[in-house]
Design an enzyme around this catalytic site. Structure first.
Site, mmCIF file in Angstrom:
data_model
loop_
_atom_site.group_PDB
_atom_site.id
_atom_site.type_symbol
_atom_site.label_atom_id
_atom_site.label_comp_id
_atom_site.label_asym_id
_atom_site.label_seq_id
_atom_site.Cartn_x
_atom_site.Cartn_y
_atom_site.Cartn_z
ATOM 1 N N ASP A 31 0.872 -1.182 0.000
ATOM 2 C CA ASP A 31 0.000 0.000 0.000
ATOM 3 C C ASP A 31 0.910 1.233 0.000
ATOM 4 O OD1 ASP A 31 -3.233 0.394 1.275
ATOM 5 O OD2 ASP A 31 -1.941 2.090 0.786
ATOM 6 N N TYR A 149 -14.228 7.179 -12.808
ATOM 7 C CA TYR A 149 -13.993 5.973 -11.987
ATOM 8 C C TYR A 149 -14.659 4.756 -12.635
ATOM 9 C CZ TYR A 149 -14.006 2.891 -7.880
ATOM 10 O OH TYR A 149 -13.840 1.839 -7.027
ATOM 11 N N LYS A 153 -12.634 1.490 -14.004
ATOM 12 C CA LYS A 153 -12.857 0.112 -13.545
ATOM 13 C C LYS A 153 -13.359 -0.767 -14.698
ATOM 14 C CE LYS A 153 -11.737 -0.098 -9.141
ATOM 15 N NZ LYS A 153 -10.835 -1.123 -8.571
#
Ligand code: UDP
Length: 321
Positions: A31, A149, A153
């Site tokens: 991360d 977004y 995706k």
């Protein structure tokens, strides 16, 4: 089993690390902490089977080195949060598409299974409810950054499906409005925990527009069961699954339930979209999953009611104040 979780310090990623470690697995987490938070992993910091690297997934050599070691990759790293889509469309596309493409390529090269976490956002504003996995995607214009977004995706799903055609073992899961402890409570977080945070800080709950827009809120424990099954079920490979809850809840009702379960006499105010998101936003009026594929193949069944889940979530945030 050995797992890599990208986005390990995110809301769902951190819960997944905990759950997989509890099953006896070994977990590598990556991360960059741009949205992730080490507080969520604090309880795992000395765990002998947990290996965490603070890095962007694009760092040369890192992904390859870790991918070689694991059996299954959960790709959860992404730029998320509606307010972020309208503020940072370039980063949304870079991370969610470009870096993701490299990950699929490496997983395919080393023959490692991937669970790609996609989103209910991909259906956009399709009015054909409930959404089956094969439903059309209906988006607004590219001048409305909100759609970047969904597009990112969707592009990543196409990449994933393309690699599946080339032999990659992968499963795509689409989450529907997940909430629970550790979710982001900032302006960039989802509405449920944002309302809880407002309430605990003696602020009014800001319901956008008239609050008639609906979502199906899904508690983290239900989502985890479906997510883990997606990574272990052989029959799931090559497929896409909605993971969510059946109950359709208007946002105004969500605010009222949060006031009820908290026992606090809070206030609700109505806020125009423009005031919060600016002009590059468009809302989705209704979002409901068809869960039959997940029920049949993943044995998925959400069992936590909205009242129960919100009560647990409220209690958790209150205890941390
Ligand atoms: N919303 C709201 N008040 C807030 C934040 C969000 O009424 O303070 C609304 C938002 O406009 C949308 C819904 O809640 O209609 C769900 O928003 P969220 O950001 O959780 O994610 P989305 O489901 O749109 O991806």
């Amino acid at each position: 089993m050995r797992y890599l979780i990208t986005g390990a310090a995110g809301f769902i990623g951190s819960h997944l690390c905990t759950a997989l470690l509890a099953q006896g697995s070994e977990v590598w987490g990556i991360d960059d902490l741009s949205q992730g938070n080490m507080d969520r992993l604090e309880h795992l910091k000395d765990h002998p089977r947990f290996h965490f690297t603070k890095s962007c997934i694009s760092k040369a050599g890192l992904l390859e080195e870790v991918i070689k070691k694991v059996d299954v990759i959960y790709h959860m790293a992404a730029v998320v949060g509606v307010k972020r889509y309208v503020e940072e469309p370039v980063r949304v596309i870079d991370v969610n598409v470009c870096f993701t493409s490299r990950l699929f390529e490496l997983a395919w090269q080393y023959d490692k299974k991937v669970v790609f976490t996609s989103t209910s956002e991909v259906y956009g504003k399709n009015s054909d409810i409930p959404f089956r996995e094969s439903a059309n995607r209906v988006y607004g214009p590219s001048t409305k950054d909100r759609w970047c977004y969904a597009i990112s995706k969707t592009a990543a799903e196409h990449l994933c499906l393309g690699y599946i055609k080339k032999g990659l073992r992968a499963v795509i899961i689409r989450y529907f409005n997940v909430y629970g402890p550790h979710a982001d409570t900032s302006a960039y977080g989802g509405v449920a925990t944002r309302f809880i945070n407002q309430l605990l800080n003696n602020k009014p709950l800001t319901v956008h527009n008239d609050g008639s827009q609906t979502r199906c809120f899904t508690y983290i424990d239900d989502i985890l069961k479906g997510t883990i099954e997606a990574g272990s079920c052989k029959d799931a490979e090559g497929n896409i699954f909605n993971l969510g809850h059946h109950r359709e809840t208007p946002i105004l009702e969500l605010a009222q339930i949060i006031l009820d379960v908290s026992g606090i006499k809070g206030e609700i105010v109505f806020q125009p979209y423009k005031e919060f998101y600016g002009t590059s936003y468009e809302d989705i009026p209704r979002r409901i999953p068809d869960l039959s594929a997940a029920e049949q193949i993943l044995n998925y069944k959400p069992v936590i009611t909205l009242e129960e889940g919100l009560k647990k979530t409220f209690k958790w945030y209150k205890s941390r104040m």
